[in-house]
Design a protein around this motif. Structure first.
Motif, PDB file in Angstrom:
ATOM      1  N   LEU A 481      22.804  27.839  -5.537  1.00 48.50           N
ATOM      2  CA  LEU A 481      23.644  26.679  -5.211  1.00 48.50           C
ATOM      3  C   LEU A 481      23.796  26.491  -3.701  1.00 48.50           C
ATOM      4  O   LEU A 481      24.155  25.394  -3.245  1.00 48.50           O
ATOM      5  N   THR A 484      21.936  23.563  -2.303  1.00 47.57           N
ATOM      6  CA  THR A 484      22.295  22.217  -2.742  1.00 47.57           C
ATOM      7  C   THR A 484      22.222  21.263  -1.552  1.00 47.57           C
ATOM      8  O   THR A 484      22.880  21.482  -0.527  1.00 47.57           O
ATOM      9  N   THR A 545      32.149  16.599  -4.073  1.00 47.67           N
ATOM     10  CA  THR A 545      31.890  17.111  -5.414  1.00 47.67           C
ATOM     11  C   THR A 545      33.173  17.635  -6.042  1.00 47.67           C
ATOM     12  O   THR A 545      34.128  17.965  -5.329  1.00 47.67           O
ATOM     13  N   THR A 546      33.149  17.687  -7.378  1.00 44.66           N
ATOM     14  CA  THR A 546      34.270  18.305  -8.119  1.00 44.66           C
ATOM     15  C   THR A 546      33.814  19.585  -8.803  1.00 44.66           C
ATOM     16  O   THR A 546      34.593  20.201  -9.527  1.00 44.66           O
ATOM     17  N   ASP A 547      32.579  19.969  -8.589  1.00 45.75           N
ATOM     18  CA  ASP A 547      32.040  21.174  -9.209  1.00 45.75           C
ATOM     19  C   ASP A 547      32.760  22.404  -8.637  1.00 45.75           C
ATOM     20  O   ASP A 547      32.676  22.667  -7.435  1.00 45.75           O
ATOM     21  N   LEU A 550      30.555  24.778  -6.465  1.00 46.74           N
ATOM     22  CA  LEU A 550      30.218  24.272  -5.136  1.00 46.74           C
ATOM     23  C   LEU A 550      31.431  24.257  -4.220  1.00 46.74           C
ATOM     24  O   LEU A 550      31.327  24.556  -3.020  1.00 46.74           O
TER      25      LEU A 550
END
Length: 851
Positions: A481, A484, A545-547, A550
């Motif tokens: 990740l 990304t 992002t809302t991940d 991440l």
């Protein structure tokens, strides 16, 4: 309230002490009738004195009643004394006979005019003329004349000024603690270390006092003090302009003009401007960086309504706009991190190479602009009134500092840290009232009160921002990740903070002649300090992002943080000195003192532990300083002085800066080392071998170490292993075991050039220091080799009119580092602040003096 107090004091001084003044005038010449310039004319037993001008004339204003005793002295001539039982009917004429005797050096360290060999304090004095002729136009160059002084600067904000290795934290600056070296200009305390990077403006004399001086000065000084005096307005028209030209496009112009505005008022206006091309080439911008671009002005207005009252209003402003303070990569070490986290492997993945592996190629490729906008100035009002057997002084001042930087803290052409900026605004207000003088025939001293109010705030905020390559430098595992796209691009933190502080003190020192030639000097100080911090840091940018996974990666690099801290502390400290001077050639003394460096607060962010901000580290305990020294000042012959001092300082809760790999903790954070010890020997000597040949020398041995520091940061090469390390017994950074300065000057007894009378001269100085550590925790790699510098000059000094000389600094082009710094994030690379290469040039000075 402050304005009311100041207005009351001013009115009382003017109303209470305005009586008629009395002037004593005359001239000083040699037996051939030539004027002697710079002779000291002292009214013995008082603070009244004068220096003969370019025509040999002097004038002393005093309120003392007759009889009066005048003493006239100058280097290479026999001193003369004269007792006046009544006002002289005409101007006094002194004819001095040649001799090899050393001139008395007068200092004001104890708030009165005294001969330096009579003062039981280790002091080094550097005159304005020597500063000008050696091109020592700031503190960084002055240190080459005073080996006990250390100064390190990677930019004006991040400046360390130490004496005997003590004073400020080494490396990057944290604004939450006070310096341990006091910096005073005409009695005004300058709170920010950035002032030490400014060009000197019209300096008369610099006194460097070593050891704690809290019972003599308003601000507590646990390591020593710089007591700087500028040239004052004169009741005689005088103008000087000086221009210097050198290699690397160096141009410096300085000047001053002074004279009377009325019978009771005189003014002085001084300026200094310096420019120089850069000494480092930036391939990214295709231009040189690390330029000089300084401009400063100082104005003074002197009002003497009576012989017992003197008022001096001064204002100054200095503006620096260099393209500079860039550091070059000096080396790369293997840390204890995994192989994929080593610097060489990281840059290889981006197909990047450093522009050079030799730092002395002076080549960089930095992609973030370097900017160091530095503005400092202020206004002060100094009032001196004769009261009884002494002088009552009020010193009021306001000063400001504006700082506008931009730095490339990864030191490479990669966009790791895209932005690193900490713009700040600082205002200070200070008030000191003190009395210095004689209480009776056996007792004298100084007593005073002091207050300092400070406000330091971000302007508007501090910024740290990641670039497109940052993810690879901070990647701490093999989680895919991290790759990304855009995860950390433009991701950063903006910090707003305000520090408000107040420091107040009551201080005093007495000088009691217990019996003939034996003095006891007790001193006492009560200190109160309070500091209040409001700190708020917010993240911005990067991949939106809302991940949760991440977001966790982003928060491991930068995170929000806020806290409010209020601290206060009060303490008593003091000293006692025993002094025995059996004759004018020997002065033996011993001093014991306890002192405190005020409570501190962390103002660069706090580290986190398991996701928790460690608020308990916001307060930094005050230092407890216990110091003793023994000194012997001697004049073995009438043309020599030889002084020796042994000193020992123990510090509990030593305030130090912890450099951390955590990018969220800007510029590191403050911590307390349990105990530190510094001890050493200092030798100073002056010898006037002939009337026109003199030598000086200073040698310092300093042993500085952590007696106990069990929870210290690891050095760069051990990052990735243990988080903390016991470095007890290790040496302090920035301190050489040995350092020394030696100089000589020869001048012709008489000379003429273009019809002008004067002297030809040639002089040289050598400065050396042994190797030293440039890491807060002792490191195998971040050590700086010892080096030696030779400066030289020769030319013609006219009694008036035109003077000229040529000069060279670092004559033999020594290559040396001044400081080493780890890259942000501690990836393995470290950078260097380079010492200047050989420079040379010439100076032309023109003086106009009218009667």
């Amino acid at each position: 309230m402050k304005r009311t107090i100041l207005s009351f004091l001013l009115s009382q001084f003017i109303l209470g002490y305005a009586i008629a003044q009395q002037a004593i005038e005359g001239s000083v010449k040699d037996t051939a009738g030539n004027p002697i310039i710079g002779a000291a004319v002292v009214l013995e037993g008082t603070n009244d004195f004068s220096i003969s001008d370019d025509t040999g004339k002097f004038s002393i204003t005093t309120s003392k009643s007759f009889p009066l005793s005048l003493k006239v002295s100058f280097v290479g001539f026999k001193a003369q004394s004269l007792i006046l039982n009544a006002p002289a009917a005409s101007a006094l004429d002194f004819l001095l006979e040649e001799d090899l005797i050393l001139a008395e050096v007068m200092v004001t360290s104890r708030r009165r005019q005294e001969e330096i060999q009579a003062v039981p304090i280790p002091i080094t004095v550097v005159g304005g003329a020597l500063l000008e002729e050696t091109q020592a136009f700031n503190v960084n160059r002055l240190k080459e004349l005073v080996p006990s002084v250390q100064l390190y600067t990677s930019n004006p904000r991040n400046t360390t000024l130490n004496i005997r290795g003590l004073g400020s934290t080494f490396g990057l600056t944290n604004d939450g603690i006070d310096p341990g070296v006091g910096f005073y200009v005409d009695g005004v305390y300058y709170a920010r270390p950035a002032v030490t990077t400014l060009d000197f403006i019209d300096i008369d004399q610099i006194e460097v006092l070593r050891g704690p001086q809290g019972t003599l000065f308003g601000k507590n000084t646990t390591a020593g003090a710089f007591n700087i005096s500028t040239r004052r307005p004169r009741f005689q028209n005088d103008a000087t302009v000086e221009s210097s030209f050198g290699n690397y496009g160096f141009i410096q112009t300085k000047g001053s003009v002074t004279g009377p505005l009325s019978k009771t008022m005189a003014a002085r206006l001084s300026f200094s401007g310096t420019t120089r091309d850069g000494l480092v080439y930036n391939e990214a911008t295709q231009k040189n960086t690390n330029t000089l671009n300084n401009l400063g002005v100082r104005g003074q207005l002197l009002f003497v309504p009576s012989s017992k009252l003197e008022i001096l209003l001064a204002a100054d402003a200095t503006r620096q706009r260099p393209d500079g303070y860039a550091q070059v990569v000096a080396g790369v070490v293997q840390t204890k991190r995994a192989p994929f986290r080593q610097f060489d492997q990281i840059i290889a993945e981006f197909d990047y190479q450093l522009p050079t592996t030799n730092p002395f190629d002076r080549v960089i490729d930095h992609d973030t602009p370097w900017r160091s906008n530095n503005d400092i100035g202020g206004v002060s009002l100094n009032i001196d009134a004769e009261v009884g057997g002494g002088t009552l002084t009020s010193t009021s001042a306001w000063r400001y500092w504006n700082w506008g930087p931009s730095n490339d803290r990864d030191f490479t052409g990669l966009q790791a840290l895209a932005l690193s900026q900490a713009p700040s605004r600082h205002d200070q207000w200070s008030q000191e009232i003190r009395y210095a003088g004689d209480f009776n025939s056996k007792l004298s001293g100084v007593i005073g009160v002091f207050g300092l109010w400070q406000n330091l705030k971000t302007s508007p905020y501090h910024t740290e921002e990641s670039g497109i390559h940052q993810w690879r430098f901070v990647q701490n595992n093999q989680n895919p990740l991290w790759r990304t796209p855009g995860l950390l691009d433009g991701y950063g933190i903006r910090t707003t903070s305000v520090l408000e502080s107040f420091g107040g003190a009551v201080f005093g020192q007495l000088d009691w002649e217990v019996f003939d030639k034996f003095h006891v000097l007790p001193g006492l100080r009560w200190n109160y300090d309070e500091k209040s911090v409001v700190y708020d840091r917010e993240t911005y940018g990067g991949l939106q992002t809302t991940d949760p996974a991440l977001l966790a990666l982003k928060n491991s690099v930068y995170n929000d943080q806020d806290f409010i801290v209020d601290v206060d502390e009060s303490n008593f400290s003091g000293q006692i000195t025993l002094s025995y001077r059996p004759n004018e050639r020997i002065n033996a003394f011993g001093t014991y003192s306890s002192s405190y460096k005020p409570v501190g607060v962390n103002l660069g962010g706090l580290p986190r532990e398991n996701g928790r901000t460690m608020i308990e580290l916001a307060r930094i305990a005050p230092e407890e300083v216990y110091h003793y020294e023994f000194g012997l000042k001697t004049s073995p012959t009438k043309n020599t002085t030889l002084n020796l001092v042994y000193h020992n300082t123990d510090i509990k809760n030593y305030q130090t800066l912890v450099q951390t790999p955590d990018l969220s903790v800007n510029r590191g954070y403050l911590a307390n080392a349990e105990e530190v010890n510094v001890n050493g020997l200092e030798l100073d000597a002056n010898w006037r071998a002939l009337k026109n040949l003199s030598f000086f020398g200073a040698l310092a041995y300093t042993d500085a170490k952590y007696v106990k520091f069990t929870n210290a940061p690891v050095p760069l090469e051990e990052v990735g292993g243990e988080t903390y390390k016991d470095i007890s017994g290790g040496r302090l950074p920035g301190v050489s075991k040995w350092a020394g300065s030696f100089g000589t000057e020869w001048s012709s007894t008489k000379g003429r050039f273009l019809g002008l009378s004067g002297e030809y001269f040639i002089g040289s100085e050598l400065f050396f220091r042994s190797e030293f550590s440039s890491s807060p925790s002792p490191s195998e790699f971040m050590n700086i080799d010892g080096y030696a510098l030779v400066n030289a000059r020769t030319g013609f000094r006219a009694s008036s009119g035109l003077s000229f000389f040529v000069w060279s600094r670092n004559l033999f082009d020594a290559q040396y580092f001044e400081q080493l710094l780890p890259g942000a994030g501690n990836s393995g690379q470290y950078a260097a602040v380079l010492g200047d290469p050989r420079t040379f040039g010439f100076t032309v000075r023109f003086n106009i003096l009218t009667q």
